[in-house]
Design a protein around this motif. Structure first.
Motif, PDB file in Angstrom:
ATOM      1  N   GLY A 179       2.675   3.370  -4.969  1.00  0.00           N
ATOM      2  CA  GLY A 179       2.533   3.915  -6.369  1.00  0.00           C
ATOM      3  C   GLY A 179       1.908   3.352  -7.329  1.00  0.00           C
ATOM      4  O   GLY A 179       1.746   4.049  -8.660  1.00  0.00           O
ATOM      5  N   LYS A 180       1.204   2.404  -7.216  1.00  0.00           N
ATOM      6  CA  LYS A 180       0.199   1.584  -8.096  1.00  0.00           C
ATOM      7  C   LYS A 180      -0.763   2.542  -8.842  1.00  0.00           C
ATOM      8  O   LYS A 180      -0.984   2.565 -10.043  1.00  0.00           O
ATOM      9  N   SER A 181      -1.728   3.149  -7.946  1.00  0.00           N
ATOM     10  CA  SER A 181      -2.674   3.852  -8.531  1.00  0.00           C
ATOM     11  C   SER A 181      -2.042   5.071  -9.226  1.00  0.00           C
ATOM     12  O   SER A 181      -2.846   5.753 -10.092  1.00  0.00           O
ATOM     13  N   THR A 182      -0.954   5.567  -8.635  1.00  0.00           N
ATOM     14  CA  THR A 182      -0.047   6.955  -9.229  1.00  0.00           C
ATOM     15  C   THR A 182       0.014   6.592 -10.895  1.00  0.00           C
ATOM     16  O   THR A 182      -0.023   7.304 -11.740  1.00  0.00           O
ATOM     17  N   GLN A 196      -9.813   3.158  -8.375  1.00  0.00           N
ATOM     18  CA  GLN A 196     -10.123   2.447  -6.988  1.00  0.00           C
ATOM     19  C   GLN A 196     -11.495   2.969  -6.543  1.00  0.00           C
ATOM     20  O   GLN A 196     -11.491   4.260  -6.470  1.00  0.00           O
ATOM     21  N   SER A 209       0.893  -1.212  -0.014  1.00  0.00           N
ATOM     22  CA  SER A 209      -0.158   0.060  -0.090  1.00  0.00           C
ATOM     23  C   SER A 209       0.817   1.262  -0.051  1.00  0.00           C
ATOM     24  O   SER A 209       1.871   1.378   0.696  1.00  0.00           O
ATOM     25  N   GLY A 210       0.607   2.196  -0.881  1.00  0.00           N
ATOM     26  CA  GLY A 210       1.437   3.393  -0.805  1.00  0.00           C
ATOM     27  C   GLY A 210       2.563   3.551  -1.671  1.00  0.00           C
ATOM     28  O   GLY A 210       3.522   4.538  -1.895  1.00  0.00           O
TER      29      GLY A 210
HETATM   30  N1  LIG Z   1      -2.734  13.604  -4.618  1.00  0.00           N
HETATM   31  C1  LIG Z   1      -1.629  13.206  -3.736  1.00  0.00           C
HETATM   32  N2  LIG Z   1      -0.778  14.108  -3.286  1.00  0.00           N
HETATM   33  C2  LIG Z   1       0.354  13.625  -2.442  1.00  0.00           C
HETATM   34  N3  LIG Z   1       0.894  12.503  -2.382  1.00  0.00           N
HETATM   35  C3  LIG Z   1       0.083  11.610  -2.957  1.00  0.00           C
HETATM   36  C4  LIG Z   1      -1.231  11.734  -3.419  1.00  0.00           C
HETATM   37  N4  LIG Z   1      -1.763  10.654  -3.811  1.00  0.00           N
HETATM   38  C5  LIG Z   1      -1.090   9.657  -3.452  1.00  0.00           C
HETATM   39  N5  LIG Z   1      -0.062  10.016  -2.804  1.00  0.00           N
HETATM   40  C6  LIG Z   1       1.296   9.488  -2.305  1.00  0.00           C
HETATM   41  O1  LIG Z   1       1.983   8.766  -3.419  1.00  0.00           O
HETATM   42  C7  LIG Z   1       2.301   7.535  -2.942  1.00  0.00           C
HETATM   43  C8  LIG Z   1       1.822   6.456  -3.775  1.00  0.00           C
HETATM   44  O2  LIG Z   1       0.299   6.378  -3.630  1.00  0.00           O
HETATM   45  P1  LIG Z   1      -0.690   5.726  -4.458  1.00  0.00           P
HETATM   46  O3  LIG Z   1      -2.249   5.954  -4.288  1.00  0.00           O
HETATM   47  O4  LIG Z   1      -0.123   5.621  -5.833  1.00  0.00           O
HETATM   48  O5  LIG Z   1      -0.221   4.172  -3.954  1.00  0.00           O
HETATM   49  P2  LIG Z   1      -1.020   2.409  -4.122  1.00  0.00           P
HETATM   50  O6  LIG Z   1      -0.221   1.662  -4.357  1.00  0.00           O
HETATM   51  O7  LIG Z   1      -1.881   3.013  -5.111  1.00  0.00           O
HETATM   52  O8  LIG Z   1      -1.473   2.324  -2.659  1.00  0.00           O
HETATM   53  P3  LIG Z   1      -2.900   1.343  -2.322  1.00  0.00           P
HETATM   54  O9  LIG Z   1      -2.491  -0.111  -2.296  1.00  0.00           O
HETATM   55  O10 LIG Z   1      -3.122   1.916  -0.837  1.00  0.00           O
HETATM   56  O11 LIG Z   1      -3.956   1.890  -3.322  1.00  0.00           O
HETATM   57  C9  LIG Z   1       1.806   7.480  -1.398  1.00  0.00           C
HETATM   58  O12 LIG Z   1       2.793   7.609  -0.527  1.00  0.00           O
HETATM   59  C10 LIG Z   1       0.892   8.417  -1.327  1.00  0.00           C
HETATM   60  O13 LIG Z   1       0.683   9.018  -0.036  1.00  0.00           O
END
Ligand SMILES: Nc1ncnc2c1ncn2[C@@H]1O[C@H](COP(=O)(O)OP(=O)(O)OP(=O)(O)O)[C@@H](O)[C@H]1O
Ligand SMILES: [Mg+2]
Length: 254
Positions: free
Chosen positions: A45-48, A83, A42-43
């Motif tokens: 960067g997948k959704s990013t 998501q 989690s966190g």
């Molecule tokens: N809009 C935003 N502004 C600043 N930081 C962000 C933003 N969205 C996400 N982040 C940060 O960027 C990093 C990656 O976030 P992301 O949502 O891509 O993770 P993820 O792998 O999809 O997590 P999860 O499995 O919980 O969905 C995290 O540290 C998060 O806190």
């Protein structure tokens, strides 16, 4: 026929209000017709990654190519199911499903007709005039997926589409998704936390292991298609599963 549909060339990205980068000069390549899953803590960067592909976020450096081209404005070039995709509770199922077509400027009647055909094919015939609150979790996900398909794009990004479903519904949705993918020949990128789900569905699995991520770890799933759930008990798949779980565990321990 290894045509690239999503390509990252040395892409770096850091959120404006953040000190840690998410991507650091990342290369990746997804080919036409592939089913690629993405796993990672989690966190990580997948959704990013998806938000960059869709154009909702803009890379700081590097290039992102969709279907071999750099687009000035990538919004709308890929189908995206975020998501926690929510259906609009005040719109009927037909109205929800037809939304992407209406947004593209198609007349309401025509949009409804097109959506209605697909609703039948997705096992939702007869529910056109019902509201999202009348549907089960799996049915709602099918409507969301249908909306993504109606974007008309050959590339679909699905961000943890089944995470809210109970285990049995989830399994049948996985089988259903594979059927749709085999029938429609889309390219699918699929985020999940579930290693079994990734193994069952994908040709390849990307693993987000570092932060910022410079190189995604990658495994090929050694299974032919069509697949059945019992394929997951094959020894080479069990080994791979252990390897993937260890990769994810390493991330938590660090
Ligand atoms: N809009 C935003 N502004 C600043 N930081 C962000 C933003 N969205 C996400 N982040 C940060 O960027 C990093 C990656 O976030 P992301 O949502 O891509 O993770 P993820 O792998 O999809 O997590 P999860 O499995 O919980 O969905 C995290 O540290 C998060 O806190
Ligand atoms: Mg996420």
């Amino acid at each position: 026929m290894n045509k690239s549909v999503v390509e990252f060339q040395k892409v770096s990205f850091t959120y404006e209000n953040s000190e840690t980068g998410v991507l650091d000069s990342l290369n990746l390549n997804v080919n036409d017709g592939e089913f690629v899953s993405i796993i990672g803590a989690s966190g990580s960067g997948k959704s990013t990654l998806f938000r960059l592909i869709t154009g909702l976020e803009k890379e700081n450096e590097g290039r992102i190519l969709i279907n071999g081209q750099v687009h000035q404005n990538r919004l709308g070039t890929v189908g995206y199911m975020p998501q926690q995709d929510l259906l609009l509770p005040w719109r009927t199922i037909a109205d929800n499903a037809a939304l992407p077509l209406e947004l593209k400027g198609m007349a309401k009647k025509e949009a409804h007709q097109k959506a209605a055909e697909l609703l039948k094919g997705f096992g939702l015939g007869g529910y056109e005039q019902r509201f999202p609150s009348d549907l089960s979790g799996g049915m709602k996900q099918r409507v969301s997926f249908l909306r993504t398909v109606l974007s008309g794009s050959n590339v679909l990004l699905l961000d943890e589409p089944f995470s809210a479903l109970d285990a049995i519904t989830r399994l049948s949705m996985q089988e259903w998704l594979l059927e749709q993918w085999e029938k429609r020949k889309h390219t699918i990128m699929f985020i999940t936390h579930d290693v079994n789900e990734a193994l069952f569905l994908s040709d390849r699995i990307y693993i987000f292991a570092d932060q910022p991520v410079h190189k995604l770890k990658e495994v090929q799933v050694p299974l032919r298609r069509p697949r059945t759930l019992s394929d997951l008990n094959k020894s080479e798949v069990l080994e791979l599963k252990e390897h993937l779980i260890n990769q994810l565990r390493m991330k938590v321990v660090q």
